[in-house]
Design an enzyme around this catalytic site. Structure first.
Site, PDB file in Angstrom:
ATOM      1  CB  CYS A   1       5.026   2.060   7.413  1.00 10.90           C
ATOM      2  SG  CYS A   1       4.572   3.547   6.505  1.00 10.90           S
ATOM      3  CG  LEU A   2       6.597   0.854   1.406  1.00  5.17           C
ATOM      4  CD1 LEU A   2       6.011   1.155   0.037  1.00  5.17           C
ATOM      5  CD2 LEU A   2       7.742  -0.139   1.292  1.00  5.17           C
TER       6      LEU A   2
ATOM      7  CG  HIS B   1      -0.795   1.281   7.347  1.00  3.60           C
ATOM      8  ND1 HIS B   1       0.141   0.788   8.228  1.00  3.60           N
ATOM      9  CD2 HIS B   1      -0.113   2.109   6.505  1.00  3.60           C
ATOM     10  CE1 HIS B   1       1.331   1.306   7.930  1.00  3.60           C
ATOM     11  NE2 HIS B   1       1.209   2.102   6.884  1.00  3.60           N
ATOM     12  CD  GLU B   2      -1.235   2.506   2.691  1.00  7.05           C
ATOM     13  OE1 GLU B   2      -0.783   3.643   2.507  1.00  7.05           O
ATOM     14  OE2 GLU B   2      -0.517   1.539   3.016  1.00  7.05           O
TER      15      GLU B   2
ATOM     16  CD  GLN C   1       3.326   5.801   2.492  1.00  7.32           C
ATOM     17  OE1 GLN C   1       2.345   5.291   1.983  1.00  7.32           O
ATOM     18  NE2 GLN C   1       4.265   5.081   3.100  1.00  7.32           N
TER      19      GLN C   1
ATOM     20  CG  HIS D   1       0.329   6.854   5.277  1.00  7.56           C
ATOM     21  ND1 HIS D   1       1.496   7.274   5.875  1.00  7.56           N
ATOM     22  CD2 HIS D   1       0.463   5.516   5.097  1.00  7.56           C
ATOM     23  CE1 HIS D   1       2.292   6.226   6.055  1.00  7.56           C
ATOM     24  NE2 HIS D   1       1.693   5.140   5.596  1.00  7.56           N
TER      25      HIS D   1
ATOM     26  N   GLY E   1       0.833  -1.191   0.000  1.00  6.94           N
ATOM     27  CA  GLY E   1       0.000   0.000   0.000  1.00  6.94           C
ATOM     28  C   GLY E   1       0.872   1.246   0.000  1.00  6.94           C
TER      29      GLY E   1
HETATM   30 ZN    ZN Z   1       2.513   3.240   5.666  1.00  7.21          ZN
END
Ligand code: ZN
Length: 174
Positions: free
Chosen positions: A94-95, A136-137, A51, A140, A46
């Site tokens: 998480c990235l 989660h997304e 991000q 963000h 995701g």
């Molecule tokens: Zn994330």
């Protein structure tokens, strides 16, 4: 499609609240293409636009397994409705928080209203990994990271570690 740089914590941009998209046009579709390419390139499931530094309410996801056909999903202006009171727990990463993982509790199912890649209004019932991933997304988009759910101590330890890693990287570049 262009692979973009993924911002990592600590970075103030990740804390911005993303703004709604007025219309899904060519610009937004190019952004979604770049986002999905960037996500695949980093083996994530995701990615939110913020991000890669774009404060728009856009999310891409693909929770298909490695041996399955790719299944890219695009969410523009997503709104979460009817969260279940049951909780499911996943070890999340998480990235934007590289190499850090923690168990996070979230509602086990929810419904999402959103615009798809072509700007069409859609409605999706989610549960399991899909529900956790979309939540989660969605965080963000509000400037929230999964580490915000941890104790102050644990969170500050992770941020310290990430800051150190960043400094090290800088030193090599210089
Ligand atoms: Zn994330």
């Amino acid at each position: 499609m262009t692979i973009k740089t993924i911002l990592t914590e600590p970075n103030k941009v990740l804390r911005k609240v993303s703004l709604p998209v007025k219309k899904v046009g060519k610009e937004e579709q190019i952004l979604m293409n770049d986002m999905i390419e960037t996500m695949y390139n980093s083996s994530g499931i995701g990615l939110a636009a913020i991000q890669i530094g774009v404060p728009k309410r856009i999310i891409v996801m693909d929770i298909s397994k490695n041996d399955e056909k790719k299944n890219p999903m695009y969410f523009v202006n997503p709104i979460i409705k009817n969260k279940n009171s049951d909780i499911s727990r996943y070890e999340e990463g998480c990235l934007s928080v590289p190499d850090q993982f923690a168990e996070i509790d979230r509602p086990s199912s929810c419904e999402v209203e959103y615009l798809d890649y072509n700007g069409k209004k859609k409605f999706l019932k989610t549960s399991g990994l899909l529900a956790t991933c979309i939540q989660h997304e969605m965080d963000h988009l509000e400037g929230i990271l999964f580490i915000d759910y941890l104790s102050k101590l644990k969170k500050s330890m992770i941020i310290k570690k990430l800051s150190k890693q960043k400094n090290k990287l800088d030193r090599i570049v210089v």
